[in-house]
Structures are given as C-alpha cells and as structure tokens.
Scaffold this active site. Structure first.
Site, PDB file in Angstrom:
ATOM      1  N   ARG A 232      40.347  48.066  42.759  1.00  9.77           N
ATOM      2  CA  ARG A 232      41.651  47.896  43.342  1.00  9.77           C
ATOM      3  C   ARG A 232      42.475  48.321  43.318  1.00  9.77           C
ATOM      4  NH1 ARG A 232      39.052  42.502  44.103  1.00  9.77           N
ATOM      5  NH2 ARG A 232      39.363  41.344  43.017  1.00  9.77           N
TER       6      ARG A 232
ATOM      7  N   ASP B 189      41.058  32.547  47.603  1.00  7.99           N
ATOM      8  CA  ASP B 189      42.319  32.478  47.010  1.00  7.99           C
ATOM      9  C   ASP B 189      43.162  33.386  48.502  1.00  7.99           C
ATOM     10  OD1 ASP B 189      42.191  31.962  44.547  1.00  7.99           O
ATOM     11  OD2 ASP B 189      41.598  34.220  44.139  1.00  7.99           O
TER      12      ASP B 189
ATOM     13  N   ASP C 109      44.322  41.348  38.099  1.00  9.93           N
ATOM     14  CA  ASP C 109      44.027  42.251  39.513  1.00  9.93           C
ATOM     15  C   ASP C 109      45.306  42.409  40.086  1.00  9.93           C
ATOM     16  OD1 ASP C 109      41.389  42.580  39.154  1.00  9.93           O
ATOM     17  OD2 ASP C 109      41.028  40.782  40.554  1.00  9.93           O
TER      18      ASP C 109
ATOM     19  N   SER D 268      34.814  31.821  40.574  1.00 12.26           N
ATOM     20  CA  SER D 268      34.990  33.029  41.439  1.00 12.26           C
ATOM     21  C   SER D 268      34.567  34.206  40.821  1.00 12.26           C
ATOM     22  CB  SER D 268      36.691  33.236  40.920  1.00 12.26           C
ATOM     23  OG  SER D 268      36.955  34.305  40.795  1.00 12.26           O
TER      24      SER D 268
HETATM   25  N1  ARG Z   1      38.349  40.923  34.109  1.00 14.91           N
HETATM   26  C1  ARG Z   1      37.558  41.609  34.732  1.00 14.91           C
HETATM   27  C2  ARG Z   1      39.061  42.731  35.095  1.00 14.91           C
HETATM   28  O1  ARG Z   1      39.982  41.983  35.086  1.00 14.91           O
HETATM   29  C3  ARG Z   1      36.923  41.703  36.259  1.00 14.91           C
HETATM   30  C4  ARG Z   1      38.027  40.264  37.271  1.00 14.91           C
HETATM   31  C5  ARG Z   1      37.848  39.483  38.707  1.00 14.91           C
HETATM   32  N2  ARG Z   1      37.922  39.241  39.317  1.00 14.91           N
HETATM   33  C6  ARG Z   1      37.763  38.107  40.326  1.00 14.91           C
HETATM   34  N3  ARG Z   1      38.894  37.464  40.252  1.00 14.91           N
HETATM   35  N4  ARG Z   1      36.628  37.179  40.085  1.00 14.91           N
HETATM   36  O2  ARG Z   1      38.656  43.213  36.183  1.00 14.91           O
END
Ligand code: ARG
Length: 412
Positions: free
Chosen positions: A96, A16, A125, A175
């Site tokens: 984050r 990404d 995110d 991912s």
């Molecule tokens: N579902 C989780 C969260 O919202 C994990 C997100 C993982 N992010 C990723 N870019 N693969 O915190």
C-alpha cells in the site's frame, strides 16, 4: 466533464476501483487518470488498461514496481520477520505505501489536484493510503468514493451493472488482493468464521501432492540471495520459493485478525514464499545472534510489524527500527534447508560462517570442551532468589489452623 481538474486514481482493475472511476467523473466532475502498480499480482495488465479506458479513464499508466517492492518493502520485512499478530506476513500492508507513493508521484507530474483510492472505511488499507499520501504530499486532496458514499459490495455490484461496468465472477465471490508476497482473500462466505475455504479458492496451494520436498535458501546479511544452490534475482527467488512451497501445500494462513479500526476479521491468506522465507530467516538468526540480541530484536520486530500493518510506514520510528534491524543483520548470512510435506514445513538443517553454535560445547559425546564443574556454582547463584522466595511462600501456603503449630515448631 472534468471541469474540476484531474485526479489520479490507484486502479487495480477490481470492482471497488472500477466503480470509483465513474463516481469521480460524475460526482466530482474530475478527469480520471488511472495508475496500476505491478507489485507481482498475476493480472493481465493490458486488460486492466482497456477496462480503465472503457469506463472512462482519460489516461492510464502501468508501473512495474516489482523489483522496488521486493527490495525496499519485502526485504526490510524479511529482516524484521514481519508477521502481524505472529501470523500475517503483511503482503497487502507492505504494498500500500508503495502504491500510494506512485499515485502521488503521478499526480505531481500530471498536475492533478487530487489522488483517489478504492478503500472502504472499514479496513486498514484506507489508513495506509491516506497516511502515505498525506505524508508525501500534504496539499493533494484525497478522495475515497467507497468510504465517502458508505457503499457496500452489493450496492457496488448493482451500480456496476447499471453503469455497464464489467465485473469478474471472482469479484462476486471474494475480495482478493495479491502481490509477490502473498494473496489475501476476504468477503463472501469467508466472512463466516467457521467456514472452511474450498480448495479452489487458492491459487498456489497444491492439496493433492503427497511427496516431500526440500528447498535451501541462502541469505546474505539477512537478504535471500540464493535458492537450491543458485544465486538468482530477488523477484525470481521469491516466485520460485512460492511455487515450490505452494506445491507442497505450504503457506495457508487462516486466522482472526485485529484491524486498526477495532473490527475483528476472519482473514485467509496464501503466502508460501513468505511463510518459508521468514521461517528460514528466523532460524538462521537463532544460530548467529546472541540470546540477548534475539530477545530484544523480538520486541523490535513486533513493533516494526505493527507500524507496517497500521499504516505508519512513513513514521520515523520505522526507519529508526530499520537501522537497528540492519545492524543485527551483519552476521545473518548462511544457508537454511527446509523440508515440506503435505502442508507442513520444518527446518532440517542450517549453516553459517557466523554460527554461535559450537558442536564441541554442545556435544554429549567425547571431545567436549565444556567444563561441567563450572556449572555447579553457576546453578546455585542462578536460582538464589527463587529458592529464598520459595522458602517464604511455602510458609504462606500452610493453612491458618496449622500455622501456630508450625511457628511453635520452628521456635523450639
Ligand atoms: N487484512 C489484510 C490487511 O489488512 C488484508 C487486506 C486485503 N485487502 C483487500 N482489499 N482485500 O492487510
């Protein structure tokens, strides 16, 4: 190139954000400064720097934030027993706001007019990045190319190929987001809710080890400070527990999660340290906090987890809750021993100088100081309303035909 000024991109080195460098240059005509924030992911940061520069970053910065992440993000989460929907230890969610804060810091230092991230419009995110960035620096423009262009992973992969942007084999499968507190796997076959992730998808979990093992975690005011009898720095401690619990198969979480944007998603995590440390911390709290503190703190903990999950790290309520939680942690000191075996984890012992557990009260053996005769009156008062309510509803449950007879019986 770059006639619109500079943008600071939070760069992980993954698909990404790699695609983002090129889009920011070509579509937005911005000079791209990339920042990689080390929150304990096991990446080759030299390779990431080389990759960023090869794609077109004019300047790359590596920031080692492991200690800060552990101290200011993971520790509050341990104290709050941070588990979203009772399961997810919030690893990505906690990192984050820190990554966003670092990007903003660099943007201000470098005189950039914008900050950018590689989040899609479908996840949590984007919320965590946007809200933190806006809260810390309202004048910076936020650009999220993947979201803005409505890109799918397939489109990204073909764009990357067309632009000679290297992609890892893993990126084609899943991912992945990883840091000190856990590893999240999304996408690919994992999106099928009924598909069992293969053993190779995991990095810390040993599926072959049949032996049982123990780990003892020492807490001081809610903070893990020692492990297996030794005081070691926090980052090392978390890594140690992660390796040890993972070696016994502990730490896989596979659940259906409610994202903030309304989507239900199938999430797979491996977070051996988080699972073990939170379990130990919860157990110690049960020993030292009163049942009133525990009941109320559970509400606070779940609200805290929701704020962290939903991107509201910057909301004053989170700091307010932290003050309450901190106050409860004054007595959360002591040791908890965990036994791990083939993926199972249980507490087998605990001790604390602040223990409210009193053997002389609890014991069924001789030497008890608990006066049983006091219980009789207590029990009568305890059940008073329940007993009265039952006498009334017992009457209601008699069917109508019999009711008249019963009434007459009571009268006579
Ligand atoms: N579902 C989780 C969260 O919202 C994990 C997100 C993982 N992010 C990723 N870019 N693969 O915190």
């Amino acid at each position: 190139m770059g006639n619109n000024g500079k943008v600071v991109l939070a760069y992980s080195g993954g698909l990404d954000t790699s695609v983002c460098i090129r889009y920011l240059q070509t579509l937005h005509k911005l000079d791209v400064i990339t920042v990689t924030v080390d929150c304990g992911q096991h990446d080759n940061f030299k390779d990431i720097e080389r990759k960023a520069e090869a794609i077109g970053s004019i300047k790359h910065l590596y920031i080692d934030a492991r200690e800060e992440f552990a101290r200011n993000y993971v520790v509050p989460s341990i104290k709050a027993n941070g588990l979203y929907q009772g399961k997810y230890p919030l690893a990505t969610a906690l990192a984050r706001p820190l990554i966003a804060a670092k990007a903003v810091e660099v943007a201000e230092k470098e005189g950039a007019t914008a900050v950018a991230h590689g989040c899609t419009g479908k996840g949590n995110d984007q919320i965590r990045f946007d809200v933190t960035m806006r809260a810390l620096s309202p004048n910076l423009k936020i650009i999220a190319p993947i979201r803005d262009l409505n890109l799918t992973r397939d489109l990204e992969i073909s764009f990357a190929k067309e632009q000679n942007i290297p992609i890892s084999l893993e990126a084609k499968k899943y991912s992945i987001d990883m840091n000190l507190w856990g590893r999240a796997l999304e996408g690919g076959k994992i999106e099928e809710a009924d598909f069992e992730p293969p053993e190779e998808a995991f990095e810390f979990i040993n599926f072959q080890n049949d032996k049982a093992g123990y780990v003892e975690i020492e807490f001081d005011k809610g903070i893990p400070v020692g492990v297996d009898g030794e005081h070691i720095p926090l980052v090392d401690l978390i890594q140690y527990v992660n390796d040890k619990a993972g070696a016994h198969g502990v730490g896989i979480i596979d659940h259906i999660e409610d994202r903030v944007v309304g989507i239900k998603s199938r999430e797979v995590y491996e977070a051996p340290a988080a699972v073990a440390i939170i379990e130990a911390h919860k157990d110690l709290e049960k020993m030292v906090l009163t049942k009133h503190e525990l009941a109320f703190k559970q509400i606070v903990d779940s609200q805290w987890s929701w704020l962290a999950y939903s991107g509201l790290w910057q909301d004053p309520l989170r700091a307010d809750l932290d003050r309450f939680i901190d106050a409860t942690q004054n007595r959360v000191s002591g040791k908890v021993r965990l036994k791990m075996e083939k993926g199972s984890l249980r507490v087998v012992g605990r001790e604390s100088e602040y223990s409210l557990y009193r053997n002389n009260l609890a014991t069924y053996e001789a030497g008890s100081t608990f006066d049983q005769s006091l219980a009789k009156g207590f029990v009568e008062l305890w059940g008073l309303q329940s007993v009265i309510a039952n006498s009334l509803t017992a009457d209601l449950s008699i069917d109508r035909k019999n009711k008249k007879e019963v009434e007459n019986e009571i009268k006579s």
